[in-house]
Design an enzyme around this catalytic site. Structure first.
Site, PDB file in Angstrom:
ATOM      1  N   LYS A  82       0.679  -1.532  -0.246  1.00 10.45           N
ATOM      2  CA  LYS A  82      -0.347   0.238  -0.104  1.00 10.45           C
ATOM      3  C   LYS A  82       1.194   1.229  -0.318  1.00 10.45           C
ATOM      4  O   LYS A  82       2.190   1.380   0.377  1.00 10.45           O
ATOM      5  CB  LYS A  82      -0.848  -0.036   0.872  1.00 10.45           C
ATOM      6  CG  LYS A  82      -2.281   1.314   1.100  1.00 10.45           C
ATOM      7  CD  LYS A  82      -3.283   0.089   0.569  1.00 10.45           C
ATOM      8  CE  LYS A  82      -4.214   1.548   0.244  1.00 10.45           C
ATOM      9  NZ  LYS A  82      -5.191   1.138  -0.741  1.00 10.45           N
ATOM     10  N   GLY A 180     -21.801   5.976   1.574  1.00 12.28           N
ATOM     11  CA  GLY A 180     -19.912   7.008   1.060  1.00 12.28           C
ATOM     12  C   GLY A 180     -20.957   6.523  -0.340  1.00 12.28           C
ATOM     13  O   GLY A 180     -20.649   5.734  -1.251  1.00 12.28           O
ATOM     14  N   GLY A 182     -18.746   7.320  -3.541  1.00 10.87           N
ATOM     15  CA  GLY A 182     -17.683   7.575  -4.212  1.00 10.87           C
ATOM     16  C   GLY A 182     -17.103   6.492  -5.187  1.00 10.87           C
ATOM     17  O   GLY A 182     -18.647   5.872  -6.119  1.00 10.87           O
ATOM     18  N   VAL A 184     -16.652   3.156  -6.018  1.00  9.69           N
ATOM     19  CA  VAL A 184     -17.618   1.916  -5.694  1.00  9.69           C
ATOM     20  C   VAL A 184     -19.238   2.421  -4.869  1.00  9.69           C
ATOM     21  O   VAL A 184     -19.705   1.579  -5.827  1.00  9.69           O
ATOM     22  CB  VAL A 184     -16.388   0.873  -4.727  1.00  9.69           C
ATOM     23  CG1 VAL A 184     -16.980   0.319  -4.339  1.00  9.69           C
ATOM     24  CG2 VAL A 184     -14.954   1.372  -5.049  1.00  9.69           C
TER      25      VAL A 184
HETATM   26  P1  NAD Z   1     -14.047   7.406  -3.701  1.00 10.45           P
HETATM   27  O1  NAD Z   1     -12.860   8.939  -2.178  1.00 10.45           O
HETATM   28  O2  NAD Z   1     -14.345   7.440  -4.806  1.00 10.45           O
HETATM   29  O3  NAD Z   1     -15.221   7.657  -2.698  1.00 10.45           O
HETATM   30  C1  NAD Z   1     -15.339   7.832  -0.889  1.00 10.45           C
HETATM   31  C2  NAD Z   1     -16.673   8.631  -0.502  1.00 10.45           C
HETATM   32  O4  NAD Z   1     -16.636   8.771   0.374  1.00 10.45           O
HETATM   33  C3  NAD Z   1     -16.764   9.622  -1.444  1.00 10.45           C
HETATM   34  O5  NAD Z   1     -17.423  10.436  -1.450  1.00 10.45           O
HETATM   35  C4  NAD Z   1     -16.675  10.547   0.270  1.00 10.45           C
HETATM   36  O6  NAD Z   1     -17.384  12.138   0.259  1.00 10.45           O
HETATM   37  C5  NAD Z   1     -17.077   9.996   0.719  1.00 10.45           C
HETATM   38  N1  NAD Z   1     -17.118   9.867   2.249  1.00 10.45           N
HETATM   39  C6  NAD Z   1     -16.042   9.882   3.196  1.00 10.45           C
HETATM   40  N2  NAD Z   1     -15.682  10.210   4.800  1.00 10.45           N
HETATM   41  C7  NAD Z   1     -17.235   9.724   5.176  1.00 10.45           C
HETATM   42  C8  NAD Z   1     -18.231   9.981   5.673  1.00 10.45           C
HETATM   43  N3  NAD Z   1     -17.794   9.958   7.174  1.00 10.45           N
HETATM   44  N4  NAD Z   1     -19.408  10.105   5.810  1.00 10.45           N
HETATM   45  C9  NAD Z   1     -20.748   9.166   4.723  1.00 10.45           C
HETATM   46  N5  NAD Z   1     -19.448   9.455   3.495  1.00 10.45           N
HETATM   47  C10 NAD Z   1     -18.256   9.940   3.554  1.00 10.45           C
HETATM   48  O7  NAD Z   1     -13.694   5.602  -2.729  1.00 10.45           O
HETATM   49  P2  NAD Z   1     -14.198   4.664  -3.627  1.00 10.45           P
HETATM   50  O8  NAD Z   1     -12.870   4.339  -4.856  1.00 10.45           O
HETATM   51  O9  NAD Z   1     -15.111   4.911  -3.756  1.00 10.45           O
HETATM   52  O10 NAD Z   1     -13.733   3.783  -2.937  1.00 10.45           O
HETATM   53  C11 NAD Z   1     -15.072   3.364  -1.538  1.00 10.45           C
HETATM   54  C12 NAD Z   1     -14.017   2.522  -0.425  1.00 10.45           C
HETATM   55  O11 NAD Z   1     -13.462   1.482  -0.790  1.00 10.45           O
HETATM   56  C13 NAD Z   1     -12.449   2.720   0.093  1.00 10.45           C
HETATM   57  O12 NAD Z   1     -12.634   2.672   1.623  1.00 10.45           O
HETATM   58  C14 NAD Z   1     -11.989   2.231  -0.769  1.00 10.45           C
HETATM   59  O13 NAD Z   1     -10.329   1.545   0.078  1.00 10.45           O
HETATM   60  C15 NAD Z   1     -12.522   1.059  -0.408  1.00 10.45           C
HETATM   61  N6  NAD Z   1     -12.366   0.076  -1.849  1.00 10.45           N
HETATM   62  C16 NAD Z   1     -11.952   0.878  -3.005  1.00 10.45           C
HETATM   63  C17 NAD Z   1     -11.611   0.415  -4.018  1.00 10.45           C
HETATM   64  C18 NAD Z   1     -11.482   1.260  -5.725  1.00 10.45           C
HETATM   65  O14 NAD Z   1     -11.317   0.076  -6.747  1.00 10.45           O
HETATM   66  N7  NAD Z   1     -12.305   2.461  -5.409  1.00 10.45           N
HETATM   67  C19 NAD Z   1     -11.207  -1.185  -4.579  1.00 10.45           C
HETATM   68  C20 NAD Z   1     -11.199  -2.061  -2.903  1.00 10.45           C
HETATM   69  C21 NAD Z   1     -11.698  -1.133  -2.115  1.00 10.45           C
END
Ligand code: NAD
Length: 347
Positions: A82, A180, A182, A184
């Site tokens: 990481k 969240g 975002g 995903v």
């Molecule tokens: P992202 O940054 O696109 O989205 C995260 C979202 O969470 C954002 O919209 C943010 O505003 C919101 N957020 C942050 N704190 C918050 C809170 N306290 N309450 C509500 N919303 C909140 O990230 P992502 O790529 O969608 O990833 C989301 C999670 O999934 C992360 O933990 C990441 O490690 C995990 N993940 C992502 C992937 C990937 O391919 N992107 C793969 C495996 C795991």
């Protein structure tokens, strides 16, 4: 590696901790390699306004270990790593010089570490890094954005959990809360809404919640600090980690917890407490493995094959079902089952 790190509470025999700081660009962070026993380490790059170096290191140690476990259970021959970058705040955009300096840090570990997108990193950042260093996965020309695949694997993990709990994996009429929205969370919401689920959604960013209301007919917006309390069939943490704590554990009213966020449990003990409460917890690194499966597919000697990725993501339903069944049969929590399975493969 600094000898002191071995005494860090999250240290788990990690092979490498590389700390870097570039005064000119403000680049500051850690590249952490948990294991390269099965193959080179893989893991996303997280850009986040950590309050301290220790908070960033803590995250990197935990996340890299989870990546090793994720690789083991997803059946891919890679280890866990990481990178965490300490952002000055949530708003300052990354400059070209900043990304260039980071790419040069990545060059130092190009034979043992491959990285791609995670929280705070955008596809454009990945493209810029790939121009400088070869150890970038998930660029547009290759496997592309892993997020839709992570969402798809969570979707199949949910189906496995529903099959186990309800003996049917239909989402029709199911109430699902997502924290969240975002990359995903929003895609997961789309998949579930398309299959008839009723959504309860939260994000700290109002742009995301407004966007969701435009997209989904059956959606209710809930304040972020309340979303884990929703009385729903499934609660999906898709924001950041440490979601299930001493405080939140007693407030969760979902029957199943299954989301994409890495390290949802504050400690493994919290998984055991969920089990005792009768809440079905799907281990995060099992559920969200789709992103990993997709990006490592581009390193396959035979070349990237989308159908193979899809089949592996579908297979997560069976993996989840079998973990939950073993958990029930042995009366231990699902996270204990999956950790045991991962350690058996890693040793
Ligand atoms: P992202 O940054 O696109 O989205 C995260 C979202 O969470 C954002 O919209 C943010 O505003 C919101 N957020 C942050 N704190 C918050 C809170 N306290 N309450 C509500 N919303 C909140 O990230 P992502 O790529 O969608 O990833 C989301 C999670 O999934 C992360 O933990 C990441 O490690 C995990 N993940 C992502 C992937 C990937 O391919 N992107 C793969 C495996 C795991």
């Amino acid at each position: 590696m600094d000898a002191q790190i071995k005494f860090h509470k999250e240290f788990d025999g990690h092979e490498k901790v590389h700390r870097f700081f570039d005064e000119k660009t403000g680049l500051k962070g850690f590249i952490v390699i948990h294991s390269t026993k099965a193959g080179p380490a893989v893991g996303g790059t997280r850009y986040f306004p950590y309050k301290s170096e220790d908070e960033a290191l803590d995250d990197a140690l935990r996340l890299s270990k989870a990546m090793s476990y994720k690789c083991a259970l997803a059946g891919v021959s890679f280890g866990g790593g990481k990178c965490v970058l300490i952002a000055p705040d949530s708003f300052t955009p990354k400059t070209e010089a900043y990304l260039n300096a980071y790419a040069h840090e990545l060059l130092k570990v190009k034979d043992i570490f491959f990285t791609g997108e995670d929280v705070g990193m955008k596809q454009n950042d990945i493209e810029a890094l790939a121009l400088v260093t070869p150890n970038i996965i998930g660029s547009k020309a290759k496997a592309g954005d892993p997020s839709p695949w992570a969402a798809l694997s969570v979707y199949y993990a949910m189906r496995g959990a529903l099959q186990f709990a309800d003996k049917t994996d239909s989402f029709e009429g199911k109430k699902i809360a997502i924290k969240g929205l975002g990359k995903v969370g929003m895609e997961l919401a789309r998949l579930l809404h398309d299959e008839g689920a009723e959504l309860f959604l939260a994000d700290t960013n109002t742009y995301c919640t407004e966007d969701a209301l435009q997209k989904f007919e059956r959606a209710t917006i809930v304040p972020p600090e309340e979303i884990h309390k929703c009385e729903v069939d499934i609660y999906a943490p898709c924001a950041l980690g440490r979601e299930i704590t001493n405080h939140t554990l007693h407030e969760v009213r979902a029957r199943i917890i299954c989301g994409s966020a890495n390290n949802q449990l504050d400690t493994p003990k919290h998984g055991e407490m969920l089990f005792e409460k009768g809440i079905v917890y799907v281990p995060d690194y099992v559920a969200n493995a789709g992103g990993l499966i997709n990006v490592v597919a581009e390193l396959d000697k035979m070349g990237y094959n989308k159908n193979t990725v899809l089949e592996k993501c579908k297979g997560i339903k069976e993996t989840v079902f079998s973990i939950l069944k073993e958990s029930l049969d042995r009366s231990i929590s699902p996270n204990q089952v999956s950790d045991e399975r991962a350690r058996a493969i890693l040793l």
